[in-house]
Design a protein around this motif. Sequence first.
Motif, PDB file in Angstrom:
ATOM      1  N   MET A 165       0.923  -1.156  -0.028  1.00 25.21           N
ATOM      2  CA  MET A 165      -0.148  -0.004  -0.132  1.00 25.21           C
ATOM      3  C   MET A 165       0.758   1.276  -0.001  1.00 25.21           C
ATOM      4  N   LEU A 166       1.899   1.287   0.867  1.00 23.53           N
ATOM      5  CA  LEU A 166       2.879   2.361   0.814  1.00 23.53           C
ATOM      6  C   LEU A 166       3.478   2.638  -0.283  1.00 23.53           C
ATOM      7  N   ASP A 167       3.889   1.561  -1.091  1.00 23.75           N
ATOM      8  CA  ASP A 167       4.663   1.558  -2.335  1.00 23.75           C
ATOM      9  C   ASP A 167       3.356   2.268  -3.419  1.00 23.75           C
ATOM     10  N   PHE A 168       2.379   2.039  -3.496  1.00 25.29           N
ATOM     11  CA  PHE A 168       1.240   2.617  -4.365  1.00 25.29           C
ATOM     12  C   PHE A 168       1.244   4.018  -3.917  1.00 25.29           C
ATOM     13  N   LEU A 169       1.267   4.375  -2.729  1.00 22.62           N
ATOM     14  CA  LEU A 169       1.181   5.946  -2.258  1.00 22.62           C
ATOM     15  C   LEU A 169       2.278   6.539  -2.725  1.00 22.62           C
ATOM     16  N   ALA A 170       3.569   6.033  -2.779  1.00 21.62           N
ATOM     17  CA  ALA A 170       4.738   6.770  -3.182  1.00 21.62           C
ATOM     18  C   ALA A 170       4.684   6.746  -4.784  1.00 21.62           C
ATOM     19  N   LEU A 171       4.101   5.818  -5.556  1.00 23.77           N
ATOM     20  CA  LEU A 171       4.030   6.059  -7.033  1.00 23.77           C
ATOM     21  C   LEU A 171       3.121   6.910  -7.388  1.00 23.77           C
ATOM     22  N   ALA A 172       1.950   6.934  -6.485  1.00 27.66           N
ATOM     23  CA  ALA A 172       0.914   7.877  -6.856  1.00 27.66           C
ATOM     24  C   ALA A 172       1.001   9.419  -6.465  1.00 27.66           C
ATOM     25  N   TYR A 173       2.039   9.432  -5.780  1.00 27.37           N
ATOM     26  CA  TYR A 173       2.370  10.956  -4.977  1.00 27.37           C
ATOM     27  C   TYR A 173       1.854  12.022  -5.953  1.00 27.37           C
ATOM     28  N   PRO A 174       2.638  12.300  -7.054  1.00 21.30           N
ATOM     29  CA  PRO A 174       2.134  13.357  -7.939  1.00 21.30           C
ATOM     30  C   PRO A 174       0.902  13.772  -7.953  1.00 21.30           C
ATOM     31  N   TRP A 175       0.063  12.582  -8.369  1.00 15.92           N
ATOM     32  CA  TRP A 175      -1.506  12.690  -8.737  1.00 15.92           C
ATOM     33  C   TRP A 175      -2.207  12.949  -7.350  1.00 15.92           C
ATOM     34  N   THR A 176      -1.615  12.430  -6.304  1.00 12.63           N
ATOM     35  CA  THR A 176      -2.312  12.500  -5.063  1.00 12.63           C
ATOM     36  C   THR A 176      -2.119  13.934  -4.641  1.00 12.63           C
ATOM     37  N   LYS A 177      -0.934  14.798  -5.021  1.00 13.11           N
ATOM     38  CA  LYS A 177      -0.571  16.059  -4.508  1.00 13.11           C
ATOM     39  C   LYS A 177      -1.392  16.830  -5.447  1.00 13.11           C
ATOM     40  N   PHE A 178      -1.609  16.745  -6.751  1.00 10.77           N
ATOM     41  CA  PHE A 178      -2.224  17.327  -7.661  1.00 10.77           C
ATOM     42  C   PHE A 178      -3.837  17.250  -7.485  1.00 10.77           C
ATOM     43  N   LEU A 179      -4.428  16.216  -6.955  1.00 10.84           N
ATOM     44  CA  LEU A 179      -5.828  16.031  -6.469  1.00 10.84           C
ATOM     45  C   LEU A 179      -5.851  16.908  -5.323  1.00 10.84           C
ATOM     46  N   HIS A 180      -5.172  16.975  -4.239  1.00  9.34           N
ATOM     47  CA  HIS A 180      -5.115  17.441  -3.009  1.00  9.34           C
ATOM     48  C   HIS A 180      -5.152  18.969  -3.344  1.00  9.34           C
ATOM     49  N   ILE A 181      -4.541  19.528  -3.997  1.00  7.52           N
ATOM     50  CA  ILE A 181      -4.388  20.838  -4.648  1.00  7.52           C
ATOM     51  C   ILE A 181      -5.689  21.286  -5.118  1.00  7.52           C
ATOM     52  N   ILE A 182      -6.129  20.628  -6.071  1.00  7.71           N
ATOM     53  CA  ILE A 182      -7.510  20.963  -6.769  1.00  7.71           C
ATOM     54  C   ILE A 182      -8.828  21.026  -5.735  1.00  7.71           C
ATOM     55  N   SER A 183      -8.624  19.890  -4.893  1.00 10.43           N
ATOM     56  CA  SER A 183      -9.789  19.897  -3.758  1.00 10.43           C
ATOM     57  C   SER A 183      -9.674  20.950  -2.871  1.00 10.43           C
ATOM     58  N   VAL A 184      -8.362  21.466  -2.477  1.00 10.37           N
ATOM     59  CA  VAL A 184      -8.246  22.561  -1.644  1.00 10.37           C
ATOM     60  C   VAL A 184      -8.765  23.813  -2.148  1.00 10.37           C
TER      61      VAL A 184
ATOM     62  N   THR B 160       2.154   8.875   2.694  1.00  8.85           N
ATOM     63  CA  THR B 160       3.051   8.636   1.769  1.00  8.85           C
ATOM     64  C   THR B 160       4.393   8.595   2.311  1.00  8.85           C
ATOM     65  N   PRO B 161       5.140   7.574   2.316  1.00 11.94           N
ATOM     66  CA  PRO B 161       6.690   7.506   3.084  1.00 11.94           C
ATOM     67  C   PRO B 161       7.507   8.761   2.368  1.00 11.94           C
ATOM     68  N   GLY B 162       7.964   9.276   3.645  1.00  9.68           N
ATOM     69  CA  GLY B 162       9.182  10.237   3.541  1.00  9.68           C
ATOM     70  C   GLY B 162       8.388  11.716   2.951  1.00  9.68           C
ATOM     71  N   ILE B 163       7.279  11.839   3.221  1.00 14.89           N
ATOM     72  CA  ILE B 163       6.335  12.952   2.688  1.00 14.89           C
ATOM     73  C   ILE B 163       6.361  14.130   4.178  1.00 14.89           C
ATOM     74  N   VAL B 164       5.945  13.485   5.047  1.00 17.38           N
ATOM     75  CA  VAL B 164       5.923  14.378   6.356  1.00 17.38           C
ATOM     76  C   VAL B 164       6.761  13.743   7.468  1.00 17.38           C
ATOM     77  N   TYR B 165       7.464  14.338   8.107  1.00 14.11           N
ATOM     78  CA  TYR B 165       8.357  14.058   9.487  1.00 14.11           C
ATOM     79  C   TYR B 165       7.466  14.803  10.618  1.00 14.11           C
ATOM     80  N   TRP B 166       6.997  14.038  11.546  1.00 11.00           N
ATOM     81  CA  TRP B 166       6.232  14.613  12.560  1.00 11.00           C
ATOM     82  C   TRP B 166       6.988  15.319  13.894  1.00 11.00           C
ATOM     83  N   GLY B 167       8.370  15.025  13.457  1.00 10.58           N
ATOM     84  CA  GLY B 167       9.333  15.805  14.539  1.00 10.58           C
ATOM     85  C   GLY B 167       9.499  17.203  14.193  1.00 10.58           C
TER      86      GLY B 167
END
Length: 148
Positions: free
Chosen positions: A1-20, A79-86
């Motif tokens: 699942m996490l691999d899919f999120l990493a591969l889909a990252y540009p599209w996910t970010k695009f859809l997030h921006i349009i939604s916002v 998505t792995p590597g996108i958010v560091y909660w520290g």
Amino acid sequence: MLDFLALAYPWTKFLHIISVISWMAGIFYLPRLFVYHTEQDLDETTDQLFQTMERRLLRGIMNPAMIATWVFGLALVFTPGIVYWGDVWPWLKAISVLAMTWFHHWLGLRRKDFVRGDNTRSGRTYRMMNEVPTLLMIVIVASVVVKF
């Protein structure tokens, strides 16, 4: 699942921006409709017209856009590597998004006041409340871009 999120990252970010963008358009416009609705001497037909516009904006645009914003935003969080909660920025953004969601629901409650004919707030109140999403948007965008 996490691999899919990493591969889909540009599209996910695009859809997030349009939604916002869609969500923010509605969240800026609905309080303005409330100002006009409050400050006009309305006959029954005009009151119903405002209620129809407010309902369609909230249910047809704002609610789906808010849901999409949350879905794609959470996908980005996982998505792995996108958010560091520290860091501070994701916490600040999360708090601001929760506040924006509260504001969205507050607007929904105010719409119900108009439907019942129980609105007690002035146009001035709605004008002032219309500044809330602007301030939250500034915090959210600064958090993501500057990453402090």
